[in-house]
Design a protein around this motif. Sequence first.
Motif, mmCIF file in Angstrom:
data_model
loop_
_atom_site.group_PDB
_atom_site.id
_atom_site.type_symbol
_atom_site.label_atom_id
_atom_site.label_comp_id
_atom_site.label_asym_id
_atom_site.label_seq_id
_atom_site.Cartn_x
_atom_site.Cartn_y
_atom_site.Cartn_z
ATOM 1 N N ALA A 257 0.938 -1.254 0.082
ATOM 2 C CA ALA A 257 0.025 -0.104 -0.137
ATOM 3 C C ALA A 257 0.874 1.214 -0.169
ATOM 4 C CB ALA A 257 -0.904 0.015 1.117
ATOM 5 N N GLY A 258 1.946 1.181 0.876
ATOM 6 C CA GLY A 258 2.739 2.495 0.779
ATOM 7 C C GLY A 258 3.251 2.840 -0.404
ATOM 8 N N ALA A 259 3.912 1.636 -1.134
ATOM 9 C CA ALA A 259 4.443 1.827 -2.316
ATOM 10 C C ALA A 259 3.693 2.361 -3.494
ATOM 11 C CB ALA A 259 5.176 0.583 -3.117
ATOM 12 N N ALA A 260 2.493 1.825 -3.566
ATOM 13 C CA ALA A 260 1.472 2.393 -4.533
ATOM 14 C C ALA A 260 1.114 3.929 -4.262
ATOM 15 C CB ALA A 260 0.299 1.633 -4.260
ATOM 16 N N ARG A 261 0.888 4.162 -3.009
ATOM 17 C CA ARG A 261 0.440 5.552 -2.509
ATOM 18 C C ARG A 261 1.669 6.430 -2.954
ATOM 19 N NH1 ARG A 261 -4.113 4.504 -3.926
ATOM 20 N NH2 ARG A 261 -5.504 3.648 -2.090
ATOM 21 N N ALA A 262 3.003 6.109 -2.756
ATOM 22 C CA ALA A 262 4.157 6.755 -2.792
ATOM 23 C C ALA A 262 4.162 7.117 -4.377
ATOM 24 C CB ALA A 262 5.465 6.202 -2.119
ATOM 25 N N ALA A 263 4.084 6.085 -5.049
ATOM 26 C CA ALA A 263 4.158 6.168 -6.470
ATOM 27 C C ALA A 263 2.939 6.744 -7.360
ATOM 28 C CB ALA A 263 4.300 4.570 -7.081
ATOM 29 N N ILE B 240 -4.892 -2.245 -5.259
ATOM 30 C CA ILE B 240 -6.005 -3.438 -4.830
ATOM 31 C C ILE B 240 -5.278 -4.015 -3.770
ATOM 32 C CG2 ILE B 240 -6.970 -5.403 -5.574
ATOM 33 C CD1 ILE B 240 -7.438 -4.064 -8.499
ATOM 34 N N LEU B 241 -5.903 -4.100 -2.615
ATOM 35 C CA LEU B 241 -5.499 -5.141 -1.750
ATOM 36 C C LEU B 241 -6.379 -6.322 -1.391
ATOM 37 C CD1 LEU B 241 -4.413 -2.540 1.281
ATOM 38 C CD2 LEU B 241 -2.759 -3.973 -0.370
ATOM 39 N N VAL B 242 -5.845 -7.376 -0.859
ATOM 40 C CA VAL B 242 -6.673 -8.654 -0.642
ATOM 41 C C VAL B 242 -6.881 -8.794 0.788
ATOM 42 C CG1 VAL B 242 -6.036 -9.978 -2.712
ATOM 43 C CG2 VAL B 242 -4.707 -10.128 -0.726
ATOM 44 N N GLU C 210 -8.380 -0.870 6.514
ATOM 45 C CA GLU C 210 -7.485 0.379 7.276
ATOM 46 C C GLU C 210 -6.569 0.962 6.185
ATOM 47 O OE1 GLU C 210 -6.283 -0.669 10.920
ATOM 48 O OE2 GLU C 210 -8.216 -1.550 11.683
ATOM 49 N N LEU C 211 -6.076 0.346 5.260
ATOM 50 C CA LEU C 211 -5.050 0.853 4.432
ATOM 51 C C LEU C 211 -5.624 1.521 3.226
ATOM 52 C CD1 LEU C 211 -2.677 -2.141 4.518
ATOM 53 C CD2 LEU C 211 -2.270 -0.083 5.628
ATOM 54 N N ALA C 212 -7.044 1.825 3.378
ATOM 55 C CA ALA C 212 -7.695 2.394 2.317
ATOM 56 C C ALA C 212 -7.290 2.074 0.801
ATOM 57 C CB ALA C 212 -7.675 3.819 2.544
ATOM 58 N N PRO C 213 -7.420 0.981 0.356
ATOM 59 C CA PRO C 213 -7.316 0.568 -1.011
ATOM 60 C C PRO C 213 -8.320 1.325 -1.923
ATOM 61 C CG PRO C 213 -8.159 -1.258 -0.021
ATOM 62 C CD PRO C 213 -7.999 -0.427 1.383
#
Length: 178
Positions: A119-125, A130-132, A143-146
């Motif tokens: 999640a952190g890498a996707a948001r930073a990029a 999509i999270l499972v 909680e990671l708001a995918p």
Amino acid sequence: MRSPESKNQPPAPPPFSIVSLSYYSAHIADKSLPFPGVIDALRILKAAGTKLVVCTSKPTDLSRSLLTKLDMMGLFDGVVGIDAVTAAKPNAAHLFEAVEAVGGDLARTIMIGDTDTDAGAARAAGTALILVNFGYIEIPAAELAPDILLHHFDDLVDACAGLLNGLRPVHLLRETTS
């Protein structure tokens, strides 16, 4: 150099990390199975021309070995492990370099993961996420708001299509009873 008293003693074993890494490598797929629906979803995405790359916190060779033993390596255009990047997830560089390795388009990239580092890498990029809600995640995925929270890989293709067609965020797809 060993002391004279240790002359008749066997040499010390290699450091724990070498022993455990060797064991892990030899047994990497012993208890590993693809999640239900993932192979079909990856085949559909691949057939549609999607570039698929594994962006992993494991060493590249171990990841390739696991995918090969699970007969999944052919589904991916590349594998980019922690040893092949300038900075590891959650740093965006890991995702940037994985996408670049397969000639992908960052604007059309979707990170599919199961951890807070994904999640952190996707948001930073600045990519879609999509999270499972199953797998190795310690923090509840919601909680990671995918952009999309998956309960089963049977929904992955539609989730990707929705994100690429601008239908975000979609927080929950179907619940499973299994």
